[in-house]
Structure formats: C-alpha cells, structure tokens
Scaffold this active site. Structure first.
Site, PDB file in Angstrom:
ATOM      1  N   ASP A  61      69.691 -22.736  70.916  1.00  0.00           N
ATOM      2  CA  ASP A  61      70.590 -23.723  70.319  1.00  0.00           C
ATOM      3  C   ASP A  61      69.913 -24.437  69.154  1.00  0.00           C
ATOM      4  O   ASP A  61      68.690 -24.384  68.984  1.00  0.00           O
ATOM      5  CB  ASP A  61      70.991 -24.728  71.406  1.00  0.00           C
ATOM      6  CG  ASP A  61      72.393 -25.271  71.206  1.00  0.00           C
ATOM      7  OD1 ASP A  61      72.891 -25.234  70.070  1.00  0.00           O
ATOM      8  OD2 ASP A  61      72.995 -25.749  72.185  1.00  0.00           O
ATOM      9  N   ASP A  76      81.892 -24.475  69.985  1.00  0.00           N
ATOM     10  CA  ASP A  76      81.934 -25.271  71.221  1.00  0.00           C
ATOM     11  C   ASP A  76      83.368 -25.436  71.695  1.00  0.00           C
ATOM     12  O   ASP A  76      83.610 -25.811  72.838  1.00  0.00           O
ATOM     13  CB  ASP A  76      81.329 -26.661  70.978  1.00  0.00           C
ATOM     14  CG  ASP A  76      79.824 -26.666  71.192  1.00  0.00           C
ATOM     15  OD1 ASP A  76      79.295 -25.689  71.751  1.00  0.00           O
ATOM     16  OD2 ASP A  76      79.173 -27.659  70.793  1.00  0.00           O
TER      17      ASP A  76
HETATM   18  C1  GLA Z   1      75.368 -27.604  72.171  1.00  0.00           C
HETATM   19  C2  GLA Z   1      75.918 -26.254  72.542  1.00  0.00           C
HETATM   20  C3  GLA Z   1      76.590 -26.323  73.889  1.00  0.00           C
HETATM   21  C4  GLA Z   1      75.603 -26.796  74.923  1.00  0.00           C
HETATM   22  C5  GLA Z   1      75.014 -28.132  74.501  1.00  0.00           C
HETATM   23  C6  GLA Z   1      73.904 -28.554  75.420  1.00  0.00           C
HETATM   24  O1  GLA Z   1      76.385 -28.511  71.917  1.00  0.00           O
HETATM   25  O2  GLA Z   1      76.802 -25.788  71.558  1.00  0.00           O
HETATM   26  O3  GLA Z   1      77.108 -25.066  74.249  1.00  0.00           O
HETATM   27  O4  GLA Z   1      74.598 -25.844  75.087  1.00  0.00           O
HETATM   28  O5  GLA Z   1      74.501 -28.080  73.181  1.00  0.00           O
HETATM   29  O6  GLA Z   1      73.324 -29.738  75.034  1.00  0.00           O
END
Ligand code: GLA
Length: 745
Positions: free
Chosen positions: A479, A549
């Site tokens: 990430d 997301d």
């Molecule tokens: C980001 C990612 C999510 C999740 C969060 C965790 O927003 O896109 O899918 O992994 O971080 O903190």
C-alpha cells in the site's frame, strides 16, 4: 527486418503487419517524423511528407532559404528556441544559462530483441524474434551531449515502445529540465482527447473532449501517478467507436510524476507528448553520466477503441507483467480490512478464514494493523515486526494455521511510510522527506520515507525480509497512502533537489525488484489508497493492483470500465464487499456485486461471520462460477459494449482466446418501467460457430451463431417493473456462451 533504413532518402521505416512508423533525417540533420498509423508499403522515399513552404511570421534554419523551419516540419524529439517555438521534448540548461541545443544525427543501430532499462519498468521480449529495436544517436557538438532515441517495434502488436537516453560526454554539468519519453507530431488535429481522471473512490472515469488550438494536458506532481489523473491518453477520430475507426494511445510505464500533453499549433499540427512532468523536475547531468527516461508505449488501431485497448491489455499481460503469477489464474482472496479494520484478534481472523475456506476461497489476506503499535492509524508504520499482543503466535504462527486450513496467506505492508509514533522514526527522524526548517505536513498522520536514499530502502528491505523469511507468505498487498509534500532530501546537494521525486520512485522500484528476486513466488498486489498508483510501471512489479477503495458495484462499473481502456482485467483487484457499502452506504444485491467483480482479480472484503446461511450459500455459488470461468474472466479478450458514462445500461464481455467461450456482463443501474426493446451486439465471436447461450448458468436461452450475435444481436429486453418483480434497481445478468457446433442447415 521490420526496421529498414534507406541510405538515399535517409528514412527509417518501422513496421509490422499492423502499423508503420516513418522517421527521416532532415536537411539540418535533425530528426523528422513522417508518419505513424496503419501499415503502408515499404517504399524508398517519402520526401514529399516534409512540407517545406514559406509561411509568414516564421523563422528559417538556412541562410538563403525561406522554406525550412522546424516550426513547420514534424519532428521526432524537438527542442525549443531555434525555429520551433512549441513545447519541447527536451530542455538542457547549460553553465552559461543558455538552453539552446542542436542535436544532429550521427549513427544508428538496428537489432533483434529489446534491451532492459536498468532500474526501470519496461516491456520485454522472451526471445529476440519477438521485436526489433532501433537506436538513433544524435549529438550536440557544442555541449557534447548524446541523445539516444530508442524504438522497439513488436512483431505481433500494433505498438511501439520508446525511450530516450542522455549521455554527457563533456566535462561540464548540465541541468536537464525536460526529458520526455515520447513526442509525436501528427499532421492534423481532428481528434478527440480521452483521459481517465477522478479522485479517491472514483478513479479513472472517462473524459472526452475535442482537441482545440493550444495546449491541453494532464499531469501529476504528487510523487505518484495519482487518483486524479492516469498516465494514459487516447486520441481518437470523432467518429471512432468501440468497433470501428482510428485511434492511438500513449501509455507511460512509470509510477511517479508525469505529463501527458497535446499542443495544437496554428496549422493544426498536433504535438502529443508523454514523460516525466518537467514541473519541479531537473536532473543534474554530470560529466560521463547518463539519464535514461522511462518507457512510453504508443499503440494504434484502425478498428476501434476495443481493439486499441486489447493491444495494451495483451502487451501488458504478456510482456510487461512478469514472473511466476503472470499467466496464472489469480487466487480468490478474502481481505479482513472492511470486516475488522484495526479491531481483530487471531481468533477472529481464523474464524473468517475457516468460513472462507468452506466457501472455496483460496487466499486469506491480513490487512493493516498487525505490526508495531499499529492499533490505530496514528502509530506503527515503519515498524515491520509483529505485534505479539494481538497475534501471540506471530505471523509465522498465523500463517501456519492458515496454511493448515489449506489456504494461502497474504500480508499488508506500507513500506514507503512512517508514523512519528514509531520506533523507526524515533531512531531515524531524518529518514522522512521534509524541507529543512519548514513544517512537515502529514497525511493520515504519516510521513513519506526518503526512498531516494539507499540506506532508507535498505532498512525497510531488512525489516521486510525478516518477516517474509519467518512467515509463510504467499501474497503481499503493498500500500501507499499519501503523496509527497515539502519535497527535499538531505542526502543531495542543492543542484540535485529536482531529482528527488524521480529518485524516490526509483527507490520504490529497487525495493520491489529486490523482493521479487528473493521471493519469486510471492504474488504482489499494489495499492495506493485504492487506485492512486494504478499504472503500467507498477504492473511490471505487481501483476495486480487494488483498483479502488470504492467497492460499491455501481461505482465499480465506471471505475473498471474506465480502467479497461488501458489495462488488463487480470490487473484489476475487484472484491465483493458488504451491503450497505462502506464507502457510500448504497444497498445492492449480492448478485451484482459478484457479477461486476468477476471481471477482475476476484475476492471478498467483508465479515463472513455476519452473513446469513443463505448469503453464504450464494457466495459459495459465486466462487464455483468464478473458478469454472476464471481464466476467461481474467485473461479473455475484453470488449466494452455499453458505457456507464452514457446511460443506464452497462455491458462488457470477455471471449476466450480460442473463441469457444464468452461471458457477457449485463447491468441495469436503475430499474425502468415499460422499457424499450434492447439488444446487445456481440463482437469477437467466430462467425459460423454455433454458441449455446445461457442466461445465467443453467438457464438455456438458445443457440445462435457468432454472426447472428454480432449482427442481429442478443435480445436483452427485460420485463418491466410493476408487472414482473424480478427486475429491481441494480440488476445484473451474466450471459454464458459456449461453442456447441456449426450451423447444419
Ligand atoms: C488503504 C487501502 C485499503 C486498506 C487501508 C488500510 O486505504 O486502500 O484497502 O488496506 O489502506 O489502512
């Protein structure tokens, strides 16, 4: 050889059976661009394409000549400030302050295959016969800098890969202010410009606008390719549709700052460019050093946007993505993030995993929160060791238990970031990107590690390796949740501060490369708050990426549809999540959530413990269906049929490579009453082959030939609301087509 050079006319012709690209050494020894488009015959001379004519208010190159001006000829890699006053592809600031250059042809080389770009992502070949490369060396005598323009044409793809290398052969230092990867001067401006823009939660929406005189551009100056813009644009003719007409696309194989730009001049010449954004960029080119630009891919079609997308999808799936997982069906995963967020115990995770296993899910992914003091978003990033208070058996214990269940185990990392509340920051406060004596802004209470410095990358590498060696880890979600601000690195002198954004992304690539080398079987999924770094550069390291997301099925129609213009469906992480949806609270049936997510790297992102047995049974059925057709969903040829940007009905389709099977996804966003008659015209099938069409698995609709389905269409008229309660808002269907013979009568 698919690249020829004619000594008399001094023309290069790059061609395969789909496209042609013509370059000419001009009268002043600079390089002219003559043609890019559909394959043309290999003729000796195209001199007539250099349109030298007198034009008022123009400057000319030669003393006794009123016809040759760089402002009027189409060029390969133009510079500003002599007779061309448009935006340049390069800009070199010299010690006396001058930025005028004069790069003249010196030599060229044509060879089979394609060289690697050290430290950068790039398309590749598996054997030399797949592509031919042309390298043209240009030299500016005064400043003693060589430009090497690199072109690779693929044997079976309507695509050309381009990049440029600058070499400083002098004993002076230069500031490279602009070093784009691709410039293409096109003879007219009768195009529409397609870009894929958005924001967090609504990435890569299609925007379309006619070209107009002047500059139109998209860019990112955030240190990542970004949610807001994507390093990929298309120019299409006004009447080009998905199925017919001309278009060309340029895609940047890079994950940092970029610029994609079209400048239309007074004679309707379009100058299309892509490369590292010159804004805030400068690179100190020291004596005997080189600078290699990232790669750009240029593709062409005369048969519509679907074909253009398929060119990118195929090239990227087979010759950009790499490694163990490249051609493999991707495991169906469950991710605990939306089920638990930071609030989990080993028992809870195992309970989800057990249920998942019973349903047929293959990979359990533990998301954020397992390390350091990471019980909340304000702490722990940078401390990549397990939090034993939460996971008393460590990652090794948990991963073993998951493996004992017969599932693969995946783990979340955010390697590029640090919270101030972490051991890493306490021990190395100088590791973050910040400007001396200035305030350092945060994003989600986190700071960006200075990956332009090798020792910082090494530190993270060592930490990651420890965890990866201890645990049995099959998958990594990598990430990256904030962009760079107050960009500065204490490791570099003032003259090199303009390099940091690029050096940062090189550091990211370096860490990826080292991990891939050490753990070749780990499946990487890239992520950046969803789709904030969804680009071709990332695909070289991580064969799949979290698309957004926002996992609401209706929003995903737009996101996945937009993304499909430039990227393959195997790259698009697509999960079924809870209803009401966590991002926008919308209730949608489980069916449409599955029917949308099937067309990607499929998974679930919800708390299975909270679902009824009926819902679990439906999920089990979804998983069975996905497994049965996974290779077509992920690797079939993708066709867009009806756009979510144009109406209430959305549809797309995948066809297996041998055309024996196809699946059509059909989505009606809002229900409509007493509605119109509807048909879907299905391309890509074999004309004379008879297909058995099921409307949903097990419900026979009829037998039709490919020809009938393309020309008469598939009737999709559905019952109107009020008379038949079957259709609702957020309604979807999958049509499954299987070859069942030939038409006998
Ligand atoms: C980001 C990612 C999510 C999740 C969060 C965790 O927003 O896109 O899918 O992994 O971080 O903190």
């Amino acid at each position: 050889m698919p690249i020829t050079y004619n000594e008399q006319s001094r023309e290069f012709h790059l061609y395969n059976n789909k496209i042609s690209y013509l370059i000419k050494i001009l009268a002043n020894e600079q390089l002219g661009q003559l043609y890019f488009g559909k394959r043309i015959p290999n003729r000796k001379n195209h001199n007539y394409l250099v349109e030298n004519t007198y034009r008022p208010v123009t400057s000319y190159v030669f003393d006794d000549d009123y016809s040759f001006s760089l402002g009027n000829v189409k060029q390969e890699y133009p510079a500003y400030g002599t007779t061309d006053q448009r935006r340049p592809a390069l800009d070199i600031k010299q010690p006396n302050g001058s930025r005028i250059t004069d790069f003249k042809y010196v030599s060229h080389k044509i060879y089979a295959g394609k060289r690697k770009l050290t430290g950068l992502p790039a398309t590749y070949v598996e054997n030399e016969s797949e592509a031919t490369t042309l390298e043209i060396n240009l030299y500016d005598e005064l400043i003693q800098v060589t430009l090497c323009l690199q072109y690779t044409i693929f044997e079976n793809s309507a695509a050309i890969a381009r990049s440029v290398k600058f070499s400083n052969d002098s004993d002076q230092k230069y500031q490279l202010k602009t070093a784009l990867s691709l410039n293409l001067d096109l003879p007219d401006a009768n195009y529409e410009w397609l870009q894929f823009s958005g924001a967090w939660g609504r990435e890569r929406h299609l925007h379309k606008t006619p070209l107009r005189p002047g500059i139109q551009a998209i860019n990112s100056a955030r240190g990542a390719s970004s949610h807001m813009q994507n390093p990929f644009v298309i120019l299409k003719r006004p009447f080009t549709t998905e199925e017919q007409g001309e278009a060309l696309g340029v895609s940047f194989v890079y994950s940092g700052n970029f610029l994609a730009q079209a400048e239309v001049d007074e004679y309707s010449v379009t100058r299309l460019q892509i490369g590292i954004d010159p804004f805030q960029f400068s690179w100190c080119l020291k004596p005997n050093e080189t600078f290699q630009t990232p790669e750009a891919i240029l593709a062409y079609t005369s048969e519509g946007l679907n074909q253009l997308s398929q060119t990118f999808q195929k090239l990227y799936t087979t010759r950009l993505a790499r490694g163990y997982w490249r051609d493999k069906e991707r495991p169906i995963l469950i991710n605990n993030w939306e089920a638990t967020y930071f609030d989990f115990t080993e028992e809870k995770l195992l309970s989800i995993a057990k249920k998942a296993k019973e349903l047929g899910i293959e990979l359990f992914v533990l998301d954020d929160g397992w390390f350091g003091e990471r019980t909340k978003e304000t702490a722990g990033l940078g401390d990549w060791y397990v939090n034993r208070n939460r996971l008393r058996n460590g990652i090794s214990g948990l991963s073993r238990k998951i493996h004992d269940l017969g599932m693969m185990f995946g783990l979340w990392f955010e390697p590029e970031m640090v919270n101030k509340d972490s051991d890493l920051y306490r021990n190395h406060p100088d590791y973050i990107i910040e400007t001396p004596k200035r305030h350092a802004s945060h994003g989600r209470k986190q700071y960006v590690l200075d990956f332009s410095r090798k020792e910082v990358v090494d530190n993270i590498y060592e930490q990651l390796v420890k965890i990866l060696d201890e645990g049995e880890i099959d998958y990594i979600k990598w990430d990256m949740n904030r962009n760079i601000t107050e960009c500065y690195s204490i490791a570099y002198p003032p003259e090199q501060q303009g390099e940091i954004m690029h050096r940062y992304i090189l550091g990211v690539y370096d860490l990826y490369e080292r991990l891939i080398e050490r753990y070749p079987k780990i499946l990487f999924e890239s992520c950046a708050s969803g789709g904030g770094r969804f680009d071709a550069g990332m695909l070289y390291y991580a064969p799949q990426a979290w698309t957004s997301d926002d996992s609401d099925a209706i929003e995903r129609l737009k996101i996945q549809y937009g993304t499909s213009f430039g990227y393959p469906q195997s790259m698009m992480g697509a999960h079924v999540s809870a209803s009401p949806n966590e991002q926008l609270g919308r209730n949608t049936p489980l069916k449409i959530r599955g029917d949308v997510a099937f067309f990607g790297a499929f998974g679930y992102e919800l708390d299975l413990d909270k679902l009824s047995s009926t819902k679990l049974a439906s999920i089990k059925k979804q998983i069975e269906l996905m497994k049965k057709y996974r290779s077509i969903f992920q690797y079939g040829t993708f066709y867009r049929l009806k756009s979510p940007f144009e109406g209430n009905i959305v549809s797309w389709m995948v066809v297996s490579e041998d055309k024996s099977q196809a699946i059509v996804g059909y989505y009606k966003i809002l229900n409509d009453v007493n509605c119109e008659y509807r048909r879907l015209y299905l391309p890509g099938l074999e004309a004379d082959t008879l297909y058995n069409v099921q409307e949903e698995l097990g419900s026979y609709l009829g037998n039709f030939t490919g020809d009938e389905l393309a020309n008469i269409g598939l009737v999709t008229t559905d019952a109107s609301a009020g008379q038949n309660q079957e259709t609702t808002d957020f309604y979807s269907k999958l049509f499954i087509l299987e070859r069942c013979g030939e038409l006998s009568d």
